[in-house]
Design a protein around this motif. Structure first.
Motif, short mmCIF file in Angstrom:
data_model
loop_
_atom_site.label_atom_id
_atom_site.label_comp_id
_atom_site.label_asym_id
_atom_site.label_seq_id
_atom_site.Cartn_x
_atom_site.Cartn_y
_atom_site.Cartn_z
N ASP A 159 -88.99 -21.38 13.95
CA ASP A 159 -90.55 -20.63 13.62
C ASP A 159 -91.06 -20.00 15.01
O ASP A 159 -91.56 -18.92 14.87
CB ASP A 159 -91.58 -21.26 12.71
CG ASP A 159 -91.06 -21.57 11.31
OD1 ASP A 159 -90.06 -20.91 11.05
OD2 ASP A 159 -91.64 -22.34 10.63
N GLY A 177 -87.90 -13.75 18.72
CA GLY A 177 -86.41 -14.23 18.30
C GLY A 177 -85.50 -14.79 19.31
O GLY A 177 -84.42 -14.76 19.31
N ALA A 221 -88.80 -17.66 16.58
CA ALA A 221 -88.93 -16.18 15.80
C ALA A 221 -90.39 -15.51 15.88
O ALA A 221 -90.40 -14.37 16.00
CB ALA A 221 -88.83 -16.53 14.28
N LYS A 222 -91.45 -16.22 15.64
CA LYS A 222 -92.82 -15.60 15.58
C LYS A 222 -93.60 -15.45 16.75
O LYS A 222 -94.12 -14.43 17.14
CB LYS A 222 -93.59 -16.41 14.72
CG LYS A 222 -93.08 -16.53 13.16
CD LYS A 222 -93.70 -17.50 12.30
CE LYS A 222 -93.22 -17.65 10.89
NZ LYS A 222 -93.97 -18.49 10.03
N THR A 223 -93.19 -16.66 17.86
CA THR A 223 -93.93 -16.51 19.02
C THR A 223 -93.21 -16.02 20.36
O THR A 223 -93.80 -15.19 20.96
CB THR A 223 -94.35 -17.91 19.66
OG1 THR A 223 -95.17 -18.54 18.36
CG2 THR A 223 -95.19 -17.91 20.94
#
Length: 367
Positions: A103, A111, A106-108
């Motif tokens: 996560d 990717g 992907a989010k911070t």
């Protein structure tokens, strides 16, 4: 993950045998070539979309990152390996941590594989948030100058071929026999013999007096034998050994030349070496060529996985002339699993030895 030529035969044999035994214990077929982890294995929840070929390297990466063994999370006892069971709380925690890493990337980090298990754990089950004193003085960074003249990838490959002995000399080598010892991470030496020819490979390692582990491939089929018996190798293992049959890595290097970029210089075993990076579908290869001689001195691979980048490295040392061609007499392999690394020290290397196809034939199982 693709391995380098002159792989540790003892380490690969253990890895292949472990994979086959594990698959059998879980009720699945030995070959899971091309499948995802979720398709090939039971009770995979977080990493189910990851290629099954990455499962073992990822498990090694996680265990080394935390400084633990497989049984820290998995149920393993004298009756077998029950990797699908969820009996241990550590396995449930591991799933949460893997999802957290995925996560965050992907989010911070858009990717990118910016963080992994090792980012925080660094060989401990409990990540430390406190600095260790005294703190070493910060050294100024030595950034490479963008305008520094670097050779092209094709120039490096041409110099490498010339350093080996030239195209004509390389073409004349049709087979090779290597004898010496394989030294594991604990310093134990095991007598080793390897025979190579295009599409053919045989290795014999004496693991104890009177006990020999052998692996062979002949075209599309392969086998391994050990004190436990004789068995066929699955297709993915056959492909790995076919790579080992290559007498020189020139074919692989040329296949990567179109995407290979020379990005700078590094120090490898005390030598200045040009660094050439070749992105691939499964991993990124990094080749290091001695700036003085042109010889290949290191090959590394970086495999991006959902929980971190898994590195692997092979060093080629002590090149000597054998029948007009340079060959490394010392080959050192390292990976995230210390048991999977070894150093080959060859005492004798012969080129163009007579090859009897019978030596690659699968032996009959003892009754």
């Amino acid at each position: 993950m693709k391995r380098s030529p002159f792989i540790s035969s003892l380490a690969l044999a253990g890895l292949l045998l472990g994979a086959i035994v594990t698959a059998s214990a879980q009720g699945g077929p030995p070959s899971t070539h091309g499948k995802t982890a979720g398709e090939a294995r039971k009770n995979i929840q977080v990493l189910k979309d990851m290629p099954n070929s990455q499962v073992d390297p990822v498990m090694d990466y996680m265990s080394t990152s935390l400084g633990v063994q497989c049984n820290y999370c998995h149920v393993i006892d004298t009756t077998g390996w029950y990797m699908d069971k969820d009996d241990k709380p550590a396995k449930k925690t591991a799933r949460k941590m893997m999802q957290m890493v995925m996560d965050l990337n992907a989010k911070t980090f858009g990717g990118r594989d910016a963080i992994g298990c090792y980012t925080c754990h660094r060989g401990s089950t409990e990540p430390s948030s406190t600095m260790t004193l005294p703190i070493a003085m910060m050294r100024p960074s030595h950034e490479e100058h963008a305008d520094e003249a670097l050779p092209s990838a094709s120039d490096l490959l041409a110099k490498y071929e010339s350093a080996l002995g030239g195209a004509d000399a390389v073409a004349k080598v049709t087979s090779r026999k290597l004898t010496g010892v394989s030294v594991d991470g604990m310093g134990k030496e095991s007598p080793l013999e390897i025979v190579q020819a295009p599409g053919k490979y045989l290795s014999k390692t004496t693991i104890r007096e009177g006990m020999v582990r052998a692996m062979a491939v002949n075209g599309a089929s392969g086998w391994m034998s050990s004190p436990r018996g004789v068995r066929d190798l699955p297709p993915d293992a056959v492909e790995e050994l076919k790579n080992e049959a290559a007498l020189f890595p020139l074919g692989t290097l040329r296949a990567s030349a179109a995407t290979m970029r020379v990005t700078g210089k590094d120090t490898v075993n005390g030598m200045t070496a040009f660094r050439a990076v070749a992105p691939g579908a499964e991993d990124t290869k990094i080749y290091y060529f001695d700036a003085a001689t042109g010889l290949l001195v290191r090959e590394a691979s970086m495999t991006v996985t959902p929980v971190g980048t898994v590195p692997e490295q092979t060093d080629y040392m002590d090149y000597r002339d054998v029948a007009g061609v340079k060959v490394p007499f010392v080959v050192r392999m390292a990976s995230v699993d210390a048991h999977d690394g070894a150093t080959h020290k060859f005492s004798t290397i012969e080129q163009n030895v007579a090859i009897d196809d019978a030596m690659f034939a699968k032996p009959e199982a003892k009754k």
